[in-house]
Enzyme design. Structure first.
Site, PDB file in Angstrom:
ATOM      1  N   ASN A   8       3.758 -10.471 -13.567  1.00 28.76           N
ATOM      2  CA  ASN A   8       3.274  -9.870 -12.317  1.00 28.76           C
ATOM      3  C   ASN A   8       4.278  -8.826 -11.835  1.00 28.76           C
ATOM      4  OD1 ASN A   8       2.628  -9.269  -9.665  1.00 28.76           O
ATOM      5  ND2 ASN A   8       2.481 -11.407  -8.981  1.00 28.76           N
ATOM      6  N   ARG A  90      -0.803  -8.923 -14.707  1.00 29.94           N
ATOM      7  CA  ARG A  90      -1.419  -8.379 -13.507  1.00 29.94           C
ATOM      8  C   ARG A  90      -1.529  -6.874 -13.713  1.00 29.94           C
ATOM      9  NH1 ARG A  90       1.521  -7.031  -7.936  1.00 29.94           N
ATOM     10  NH2 ARG A  90      -0.327  -6.412  -6.774  1.00 29.94           N
ATOM     11  N   HIS A 179      -4.440  -6.401  -4.520  1.00 29.71           N
ATOM     12  CA  HIS A 179      -4.038  -7.782  -4.214  1.00 29.71           C
ATOM     13  C   HIS A 179      -5.189  -8.781  -4.359  1.00 29.71           C
ATOM     14  CE1 HIS A 179      -0.642  -5.970  -1.550  1.00 29.71           C
ATOM     15  NE2 HIS A 179      -0.138  -6.317  -2.718  1.00 29.71           N
ATOM     16  N   ARG A 240       5.652   2.483   1.776  1.00 33.34           N
ATOM     17  CA  ARG A 240       4.382   3.220   1.869  1.00 33.34           C
ATOM     18  C   ARG A 240       3.936   3.344   3.325  1.00 33.34           C
ATOM     19  NH1 ARG A 240       1.385  -0.446  -2.431  1.00 33.34           N
ATOM     20  NH2 ARG A 240       3.441  -1.368  -2.734  1.00 33.34           N
ATOM     21  N   GLU A 383      -0.593 -15.716  -7.834  1.00 36.79           N
ATOM     22  CA  GLU A 383      -1.361 -14.811  -8.686  1.00 36.79           C
ATOM     23  C   GLU A 383      -1.224 -15.233 -10.156  1.00 36.79           C
ATOM     24  OE1 GLU A 383       1.064 -11.884  -6.612  1.00 36.79           O
ATOM     25  OE2 GLU A 383      -0.646 -10.532  -6.564  1.00 36.79           O
TER      26      GLU A 383
HETATM   27  N1  LIG Z   1      13.160 -14.438   4.390  1.00 33.01           N
HETATM   28  C1  LIG Z   1      12.519 -13.277   4.457  1.00 33.01           C
HETATM   29  N2  LIG Z   1      12.323 -12.664   5.642  1.00 33.01           N
HETATM   30  C2  LIG Z   1      11.681 -11.488   5.724  1.00 33.01           C
HETATM   31  N3  LIG Z   1      11.215 -10.823   4.672  1.00 33.01           N
HETATM   32  C3  LIG Z   1      11.374 -11.372   3.453  1.00 33.01           C
HETATM   33  C4  LIG Z   1      12.027 -12.620   3.267  1.00 33.01           C
HETATM   34  N4  LIG Z   1      12.025 -12.906   1.938  1.00 33.01           N
HETATM   35  C5  LIG Z   1      11.402 -11.868   1.328  1.00 33.01           C
HETATM   36  N5  LIG Z   1      11.007 -10.958   2.225  1.00 33.01           N
HETATM   37  C6  LIG Z   1      10.366  -9.666   1.982  1.00 33.01           C
HETATM   38  O1  LIG Z   1       9.345  -9.784   1.017  1.00 33.01           O
HETATM   39  C7  LIG Z   1       9.233  -8.536   0.321  1.00 33.01           C
HETATM   40  C8  LIG Z   1       8.834  -8.799  -1.108  1.00 33.01           C
HETATM   41  O2  LIG Z   1       7.545  -9.274  -1.077  1.00 33.01           O
HETATM   42  P1  LIG Z   1       6.790  -9.673  -2.416  1.00 33.01           P
HETATM   43  O3  LIG Z   1       5.390 -10.007  -2.038  1.00 33.01           O
HETATM   44  O4  LIG Z   1       7.558 -10.746  -3.091  1.00 33.01           O
HETATM   45  O5  LIG Z   1       6.961  -8.361  -3.275  1.00 33.01           O
HETATM   46  P2  LIG Z   1       6.018  -7.244  -3.885  1.00 33.01           P
HETATM   47  O6  LIG Z   1       5.271  -6.650  -2.757  1.00 33.01           O
HETATM   48  O7  LIG Z   1       6.943  -6.316  -4.575  1.00 33.01           O
HETATM   49  O8  LIG Z   1       5.104  -7.982  -4.828  1.00 33.01           O
HETATM   50  C9  LIG Z   1      10.557  -7.825   0.445  1.00 33.01           C
HETATM   51  O9  LIG Z   1      10.339  -6.545   0.998  1.00 33.01           O
HETATM   52  C10 LIG Z   1      11.366  -8.678   1.417  1.00 33.01           C
HETATM   53  O10 LIG Z   1      11.888  -7.927   2.439  1.00 33.01           O
HETATM   54  C1  LIG Z   2      -0.794  -3.375  -4.882  1.00 32.08           C
HETATM   55  C2  LIG Z   2       0.543  -3.711  -4.341  1.00 32.08           C
HETATM   56  O1  LIG Z   2       0.986  -3.115  -3.415  1.00 32.08           O
HETATM   57  O2  LIG Z   2       1.199  -4.725  -4.946  1.00 32.08           O
HETATM   58  P1  LIG Z   2       2.636  -5.317  -4.568  1.00 32.08           P
HETATM   59  O3  LIG Z   2       2.518  -5.902  -3.220  1.00 32.08           O
HETATM   60  O4  LIG Z   2       2.853  -6.405  -5.615  1.00 32.08           O
HETATM   61  O5  LIG Z   2       3.604  -4.207  -4.641  1.00 32.08           O
HETATM   62 MG   LIG Z   3       3.238  -8.582  -5.212  1.00 34.91          MG
END
Ligand SMILES: Nc1ncnc2c1ncn2[C@@H]1O[C@H](COP(=O)(O)OP(=O)(O)O)[C@@H](O)[C@H]1O
Ligand SMILES: CC(=O)OP(=O)(O)O
Ligand SMILES: [Mg+2]
Length: 398
Positions: A8, A90, A179, A240, A383
């Site tokens: 993923n 993914r 998503h 973004r 996921e």
């Molecule tokens: N304890 C926390 N408090 C606030 N934000 C967090 C915490 N742990 C992770 N995050 C946030 O989650 C985000 C990552 O989200 P995630 O869904 O794992 O990633 P992606 O969007 O790349 O798939 C990071 O931007 C981080 O700031």
């Molecule tokens: C589509 C998308 O933004 O995925 P991610 O949250 O994993 O970056």
């Molecule tokens: Mg993600």
């Protein structure tokens, strides 16, 4: 019996889960976070409770995939790649072409390359992962599971843009969302937690991480979602912009002497959102660390929350009701304060969160007050589980 791995690639992360199949027993999971930022973190769970953690600079998804492949062997999670009998990836954008998961052939891979423009931050990383695993396991089934599949149920009135209709007909210029694999998993879990058939439920799901989107799920199907033709629109994200009046682009381009629209779109994808507004960081944890003394960091967090609140209101109106709202993904699963502050603004809808129940990270729980009319749920997404299930399903139909 065999082992299936789900890969993923998110915008700031690379996650994997290795399952024994068909039992779905989790053998190992890994998460490389803050890719492309200083101090990326590597966190791997394996064996009986063993953990590997490291902090180093992982510059891009290519390095992250190499690291995963290396650690699978060096930590003795598997002794040979050939133990893996199924690989699921993914893939963010499936366009109008892919309405369901698909076995990846050379022809499919070519089509994914052609779709890259629909998910510029993700599809190239998704393709890198596919190629890296094809190289080491050329004869093993490899499946693409699309973020967009779940959204094929969105009604026309919600996916057609208010632009000349020919652009949709000729070029597929429409909302695709993202998503979806997460929404598919989370809506199933929400129904189980509420003890009702998903067909009877109206849900607003917030998948809020580095990439963030929202989904109105009506009767188990996506009814509307905040990401668009690409994962750039909707709520504000880590880098973004989310929704912006497109006229701002040409205006700023002229002022700043930016010639190409594609360069401006890159700014909206990579240098906007929390990072662009705060000027501090794309990581919510860092924003929260400085917001008390840095107004722009504070503002960026207020905006992040406000966009979420706005979409909740929009989706409750669009579905004419709601049974539960659900928090998931990096911020949704871990940020106790964001969950509290967002829901504190929603009392009018009968939404209320109990601070004691909310004092939790990354676990499934109903966090609403006992008398809340609308439930608020915390559901960690998975996921990867949906991905290996699709590998299993397509294995039999090869
Ligand atoms: N304890 C926390 N408090 C606030 N934000 C967090 C915490 N742990 C992770 N995050 C946030 O989650 C985000 C990552 O989200 P995630 O869904 O794992 O990633 P992606 O969007 O790349 O798939 C990071 O931007 C981080 O700031
Ligand atoms: C589509 C998308 O933004 O995925 P991610 O949250 O994993 O970056
Ligand atoms: Mg993600």
């Amino acid at each position: 019996m065999g082992k299936s791995i789900a890969i993923n690639a998110g915008s700031s992360t690379l996650k994997y889960k290795l399952f024994e199949m068909p039992s779905e027993k989790l053998i190992s999971s890994g998460d490389i976070a803050r890719i492309g930022m200083p101090d990326s973190t590597v966190s791997i769970k394996y064996g009986d409770g063993k953990k590997y953690k490291d902090t180093l600079d992982v510059k891009d998804h290519e390095e992250a995939i190499k690291l995963v492949l290396d650690k699978l062997l060096s930590l003795d999670i598997i002794s040979d790649y050939n133990e893996i009998t199924g690989v699921g990836h993914r893939v963010v954008a499936g366009g109008e072409e892919f309405k369901d998961s698909v076995v990846i052939t050379d022809e499919v891979l070519q089509k994914l390359e052609d779709l890259s423009e629909l998910a510029p931050l993700h599809e190239p990383a998704n393709i890198l992962g596919i190629k890296a695993f094809k190289k080491i396991l050329p004869n093993v089934i490899s499946v693409a599971v699309f973020d967009t599949s779940f959204h094929t149920s969105i009604p026309e009135k919600n996916y057609v843009y208010g632009i000349p209709y020919e652009y949709y007909e000729k070029y597929g210029a429409r909302k695709y969302g993202a998503h979806g694999t997460s929404y598919r998993y989370v809506s199933g879990r929400a129904a189980a937690m509420l003890g009702k058939p998903v067909e009877d439920l109206k849900l607003v799901i917030m998948h809020i991480g580095a990439g963030a989107s929202m989904c109105a799920v009506k009767g188990g199907k996506s009814f509307d979602t905040s990401m668009g033709f690409t994962p750039l629109t909707g709520v504000m994200m880590a880098t973004r912009s989310g929704d912006v009046d497109p006229s701002v682009l040409s205006y700023v381009m002229e002022k700043e002497g930016i010639d190409k629209l594609s360069d401006m779109i890159k700014i909206l994808n990579n240098q906007s959102g929390l990072l662009g507004v705060s000027g501090v960081s794309a990581d919510m944890r860092e924003i929260e660390g400085v917001q008390a003394k840095n107004h722009r960091a504070y503002l960026s967090r207020e905006m992040y929350k406000n966009r979420i609140i706005r979409y909740i209101g929009q989706y409750i109106a669009e579905m004419n009701g709601v049974d539960a709202i659900v928090f998931t993904a990096g911020v949704g699963e871990n940020d106790i304060m964001i969950r509290q502050e967002v829901t504190d603004e929603l009392g009018y809808f009968g939404i209320a969160v109990d601070p004691k129940k909310n004092d939790i990270r990354g676990e499934e729980r109903d966090i609403s007050t006992d008398d809340a009319k609308v439930k608020t749920l915390l559901i960690p997404t998975n996921e990867e589980l949906m991905i290996v299930r699709d590998v299993e399903r397509l294995k039999d139909h090869q």
